[in-house]
Design a protein around this motif. Structure first.
Motif, PDB file in Angstrom:
ATOM      1  N   UNK A  70      40.245  48.026  40.106  1.00  0.00           N
ATOM      2  CA  UNK A  70      40.120  48.479  41.489  1.00  0.00           C
ATOM      3  C   UNK A  70      41.011  47.586  42.327  1.00  0.00           C
ATOM      4  N   UNK A  71      41.913  48.164  43.104  1.00  0.00           N
ATOM      5  CA  UNK A  71      42.924  47.392  43.823  1.00  0.00           C
ATOM      6  C   UNK A  71      43.027  47.900  45.255  1.00  0.00           C
ATOM      7  N   UNK A  72      43.152  46.957  46.190  1.00  0.00           N
ATOM      8  CA  UNK A  72      43.317  47.365  47.573  1.00  0.00           C
ATOM      9  C   UNK A  72      44.074  46.280  48.333  1.00  0.00           C
ATOM     10  N   UNK A  73      44.686  46.692  49.454  1.00  0.00           N
ATOM     11  CA  UNK A  73      45.484  45.802  50.301  1.00  0.00           C
ATOM     12  C   UNK A  73      44.753  45.612  51.622  1.00  0.00           C
ATOM     13  N   UNK A  74      44.583  44.340  52.024  1.00  0.00           N
ATOM     14  CA  UNK A  74      43.878  44.050  53.271  1.00  0.00           C
ATOM     15  C   UNK A  74      44.609  42.932  54.008  1.00  0.00           C
ATOM     16  N   UNK A  75      44.370  42.796  55.324  1.00  0.00           N
ATOM     17  CA  UNK A  75      44.905  41.634  56.046  1.00  0.00           C
ATOM     18  C   UNK A  75      44.312  40.351  55.470  1.00  0.00           C
ATOM     19  N   UNK A  76      45.109  39.291  55.413  1.00  0.00           N
ATOM     20  CA  UNK A  76      44.654  38.072  54.753  1.00  0.00           C
ATOM     21  C   UNK A  76      43.432  37.477  55.438  1.00  0.00           C
ATOM     22  N   UNK A  77      43.332  37.591  56.761  1.00  0.00           N
ATOM     23  CA  UNK A  77      42.196  37.008  57.478  1.00  0.00           C
ATOM     24  C   UNK A  77      40.877  37.660  57.097  1.00  0.00           C
ATOM     25  N   UNK A  78      40.943  38.894  56.614  1.00  0.00           N
ATOM     26  CA  UNK A  78      39.709  39.570  56.231  1.00  0.00           C
ATOM     27  C   UNK A  78      39.528  39.685  54.737  1.00  0.00           C
ATOM     28  N   UNK A  79      40.366  38.970  53.971  1.00  0.00           N
ATOM     29  CA  UNK A  79      40.356  39.148  52.521  1.00  0.00           C
ATOM     30  C   UNK A  79      39.056  38.668  51.890  1.00  0.00           C
ATOM     31  N   UNK A  80      38.598  37.472  52.284  1.00  0.00           N
ATOM     32  CA  UNK A  80      37.376  36.945  51.677  1.00  0.00           C
ATOM     33  C   UNK A  80      36.172  37.818  52.032  1.00  0.00           C
ATOM     34  N   UNK A  81      36.114  38.266  53.274  1.00  0.00           N
ATOM     35  CA  UNK A  81      35.014  39.133  53.678  1.00  0.00           C
ATOM     36  C   UNK A  81      35.058  40.466  52.922  1.00  0.00           C
ATOM     37  N   UNK A  82      36.272  41.008  52.762  1.00  0.00           N
ATOM     38  CA  UNK A  82      36.418  42.270  52.030  1.00  0.00           C
ATOM     39  C   UNK A  82      36.010  42.096  50.579  1.00  0.00           C
ATOM     40  N   UNK A  83      36.426  40.980  49.995  1.00  0.00           N
ATOM     41  CA  UNK A  83      36.090  40.715  48.601  1.00  0.00           C
ATOM     42  C   UNK A  83      34.575  40.585  48.426  1.00  0.00           C
ATOM     43  N   UNK A  84      33.949  39.807  49.293  1.00  0.00           N
ATOM     44  CA  UNK A  84      32.504  39.609  49.178  1.00  0.00           C
ATOM     45  C   UNK A  84      31.744  40.914  49.396  1.00  0.00           C
ATOM     46  N   UNK A  85      32.237  41.743  50.314  1.00  0.00           N
ATOM     47  CA  UNK A  85      31.595  43.029  50.548  1.00  0.00           C
ATOM     48  C   UNK A  85      31.656  43.894  49.293  1.00  0.00           C
ATOM     49  N   UNK A  86      32.827  43.879  48.626  1.00  0.00           N
ATOM     50  CA  UNK A  86      32.980  44.642  47.381  1.00  0.00           C
ATOM     51  C   UNK A  86      32.016  44.130  46.308  1.00  0.00           C
ATOM     52  N   UNK A  87      31.884  42.791  46.216  1.00  0.00           N
ATOM     53  CA  UNK A  87      30.991  42.204  45.218  1.00  0.00           C
ATOM     54  C   UNK A  87      29.545  42.613  45.481  1.00  0.00           C
ATOM     55  N   UNK A  88      29.170  42.632  46.757  1.00  0.00           N
ATOM     56  CA  UNK A  88      27.809  43.046  47.094  1.00  0.00           C
ATOM     57  C   UNK A  88      27.593  44.525  46.792  1.00  0.00           C
ATOM     58  N   UNK A  89      28.613  45.338  47.102  1.00  0.00           N
ATOM     59  CA  UNK A  89      28.505  46.781  46.853  1.00  0.00           C
ATOM     60  C   UNK A  89      28.483  47.082  45.363  1.00  0.00           C
ATOM     61  N   UNK A  90      29.296  46.309  44.609  1.00  0.00           N
ATOM     62  CA  UNK A  90      29.412  46.580  43.179  1.00  0.00           C
ATOM     63  C   UNK A  90      29.521  45.256  42.436  1.00  0.00           C
ATOM     64  N   UNK A  91      28.389  44.621  42.130  1.00  0.00           N
ATOM     65  CA  UNK A  91      28.424  43.339  41.418  1.00  0.00           C
ATOM     66  C   UNK A  91      28.870  43.514  39.972  1.00  0.00           C
ATOM     67  N   UNK A  92      29.156  42.390  39.326  1.00  0.00           N
ATOM     68  CA  UNK A  92      29.496  42.428  37.908  1.00  0.00           C
ATOM     69  C   UNK A  92      30.974  42.364  37.610  1.00  0.00           C
ATOM     70  N   UNK A  93      31.809  42.009  38.595  1.00  0.00           N
ATOM     71  CA  UNK A  93      33.250  41.924  38.350  1.00  0.00           C
ATOM     72  C   UNK A  93      33.519  40.892  37.262  1.00  0.00           C
ATOM     73  N   UNK A  94      34.460  41.211  36.393  1.00  0.00           N
ATOM     74  CA  UNK A  94      34.769  40.342  35.254  1.00  0.00           C
ATOM     75  C   UNK A  94      35.965  39.439  35.518  1.00  0.00           C
ATOM     76  N   UNK A  95      37.049  40.016  36.058  1.00  0.00           N
ATOM     77  CA  UNK A  95      38.263  39.251  36.302  1.00  0.00           C
ATOM     78  C   UNK A  95      38.817  39.633  37.672  1.00  0.00           C
ATOM     79  N   UNK A  96      39.360  38.640  38.388  1.00  0.00           N
ATOM     80  CA  UNK A  96      39.841  38.877  39.748  1.00  0.00           C
ATOM     81  C   UNK A  96      41.067  38.015  40.005  1.00  0.00           C
ATOM     82  N   UNK A  97      42.043  38.596  40.672  1.00  0.00           N
ATOM     83  CA  UNK A  97      43.089  37.773  41.278  1.00  0.00           C
ATOM     84  C   UNK A  97      43.589  38.499  42.521  1.00  0.00           C
ATOM     85  N   UNK A  98      44.227  37.732  43.396  1.00  0.00           N
ATOM     86  CA  UNK A  98      44.816  38.299  44.603  1.00  0.00           C
ATOM     87  C   UNK A  98      46.248  37.809  44.712  1.00  0.00           C
ATOM     88  N   UNK A  99      47.073  38.555  45.422  1.00  0.00           N
ATOM     89  CA  UNK A  99      48.470  38.166  45.627  1.00  0.00           C
ATOM     90  C   UNK A  99      48.790  38.260  47.119  1.00  0.00           C
TER      91      UNK A  99
END
Length: 506
Positions: free
Chosen positions: A239-268
């Motif tokens: 699952x991949x998406x592009x967000x403003x950097x200032x909201x990246x951590x919030x977006x990531x945490x929201x995704x984790x809460x919506x769908x826990x269990x992520x195995x591998x993650x990286x951002x660029x």
């Protein structure tokens, strides 16, 4: 007559559309063709008696390059004899695998350089999920071996070109979510000390030496073989998406809460100069049980990917093109389902700099979450000031390291892995050194640390401020190796009595 006019209008519209399409595609195509045409292998071969590392900035003459035998019994006996010979002759010993460190960590001038790569046997205990593997084994050999047996490495770098001994000596981290560095996956290892004796190190046996040798840069002995914990291979969906950097951590945490269990993650992060760090591509890989685990295959589109990546060096247009390709086109072309092993099984060679005139230099900084925004804000000023040619920034999370002495993750950290293109000249290296020192200051100011396997541009003072435990680390090195048989350029600059304890100038 009407049909003729309509047909003519349609032809004109089609021609105009094709023309606009060619105009739109023309510059990218010309750019990539030019990059590919110039991209020839110009890496020079080292003369006999010289060694270097992947930076190609540490060409050094040594007294001997010694190849370890593949046979365990022969290797151990001959290594003891080599250490006795070195001590008698007053020679220092350095240990090397794939030589992907960049600061002379595998090199001592005039010393004996041990090449561990032939030492690469492995055996899997399927009942205990433990891989017994010799330290010279490379991940490119291990991953296919484990893949056939339904297993995978628990924590490792994003590329497969490194050796086990090298990865453990720098205590690498991976992009496996919520995990500490690789030391956390080590059950035990055998270490040959400077006097030739072999000891087993684990969390219950020779515990202090266990913590020192992992992340110890080859200063405490020769790591012979390791028992590594492994995990099941698995099918993963991207699952991949592009967000403003200032909201990246919030977006990531929201995704984790919506769908826990992520195995591998990286951002660029975006490296486009006029939008530096303003956007981030987040890639999250979730377990997917809807089908079979895909088999290992050769990575696709490597020539195109290489052209796009190398085309971002020394080119603002190339950086914009690459970001557009990664943010908008690649998600449409790339697959959505991978095996865990497939994601780990890529070589650095596909993007490696092969120019005689320039090289690529890695930086890495570990910053607590509270300091991440401030750190990036400072880098937005530092990098342009020195005209740093930034090619890539990946972002990963690293959990607390409870195993190693010279730890960089003494708390949960965000890792910023940065890749710079640099001319192979003294002037360019001097400019990189000054820029690096300012970046290290920014990391320390924001509660973080820099990673130690790269160019030795940090001042002695910066090392001791970033790693307050370093003084005790080097003292313990001399306790375990009182004649300082194991040395390298990292130790010479920061750890010897003269450098580490008298605060010698650069």
């Amino acid at each position: 007559m009407f049909d003729l006019k309509k047909r003519r209008w349609l032809l004109i519209s089609l021609a105009a559309g094709v023309g606009l399409l060619l105009l739109a595609l023309g510059r990218p195509i010309i750019h990539l063709i030019r990059v590919t045409w110039r991209d020839t292998d110009q890496i020079e071969k080292l003369p006999p008696g010289y060694v270097d590392d992947v930076s190609r900035m540490n060409k050094t003459q040594v007294s001997e390059i010694w190849e370890v035998p593949a046979d365990s019994q022969a290797a151990e006996q001959q290594l003891r004899e080599l250490l006795r010979k070195a001590e008698a002759a007053g020679l220092r010993v350095s240990i090397a695998g794939a030589r992907h460190s960049m600061g002379g960590h595998t090199i001592y001038p005039g010393g004996i350089a041990i090449n561990m790569l032939p030492f690469n046997r492995m055996e899997l205990d399927e009942g205990k999920n433990i891989l017994h593997v010799q330290a010279g084994s490379q991940w490119s050999e291990i991953i296919p071996y484990l893949d056939k047996r339904g297993r995978s490495i628990e924590v490792m770098q994003s590329d497969n070109s490194f050796s086990v001994g090298g990865s453990l000596s720098v205590n690498c981290h991976g992009w496996q979510y919520g995990r500490p560095p690789i030391a956390s996956t080590v059950h035990s290892f055998r270490l040959m000390k400077a006097d030739g004796t072999i000891v087993r190190c684990s969390r219950g046996e020779n515990k202090q030496l266990f913590s020192l040798a992992l992340g110890g840069y080859g200063l405490f002995g020769i790591m012979l073989d390791v028992d590594l914990l492994v995990v099941p291979n698995e099918r993963l969906r991207l699952e991949q998406y592009v967000v403003p950097v200032d909201g990246a951590l919030e977006s990531f945490e929201r995704k984790i809460l919506e769908k826990p269990g992520v195995s591998m993650v990286y951002a660029r992060l975006s490296i486009v100069p006029d939008k530096l760090f303003q956007e981030v591509i987040i890639s999250m890989f979730y377990p997917d049980h809807s089908g079979d685990i895909p088999g290992l295959a050769e990575p696709g589109s490597l020539k195109l990917r290489r052209a796009v990546f190398r085309g971002s060096a020394e080119s603002e247009y190339g950086k914009k093109l690459r970001w557009q390709a990664e943010a908008k086109i690649q998600p449409l072309l790339a697959g959505k389902v991978f095996s865990r092993n497939q994601l780990l099984n890529e070589s650095v060679e596909w993007y490696q700099n092969r120019s005689a005139d320039s090289t690529d230099i890695l930086h890495e900084y570990f910053i607590p979450r509270a300091g991440a925004s401030g750190f990036l804000s400072e880098l937005r000023n530092i990098i342009p000031k020195y005209e740093g040619d930034l090619l890539n920034v990946t972002v990963r999370d690293v959990n607390t390291d409870n195993d190693t002495f010279l730890r960089y993750a003494d708390q949960p950290m965000i890792a910023f892995v940065m890749f710079f293109n640099q001319s192979r000249t003294a002037a360019a290296d001097s400019r990189m050194k000054i820029m690096t020192q300012e970046m290290i200051e920014a990391a320390i100011k924001n509660g973080g640390r820099y990673y130690l396997p790269y160019r030795l541009h940090a001042t002695v003072d910066q090392l001791y401020r970033a790693y307050p435990q370093a003084r005790a680390f080097f003292d313990l090195k001399r306790q375990y190796d009182p004649r300082e048989v194991f040395q390298n350029q990292f130790y010479v600059k920061y750890g010897s009595n003269k450098a580490g304890h008298e605060g010698v100038a650069e």
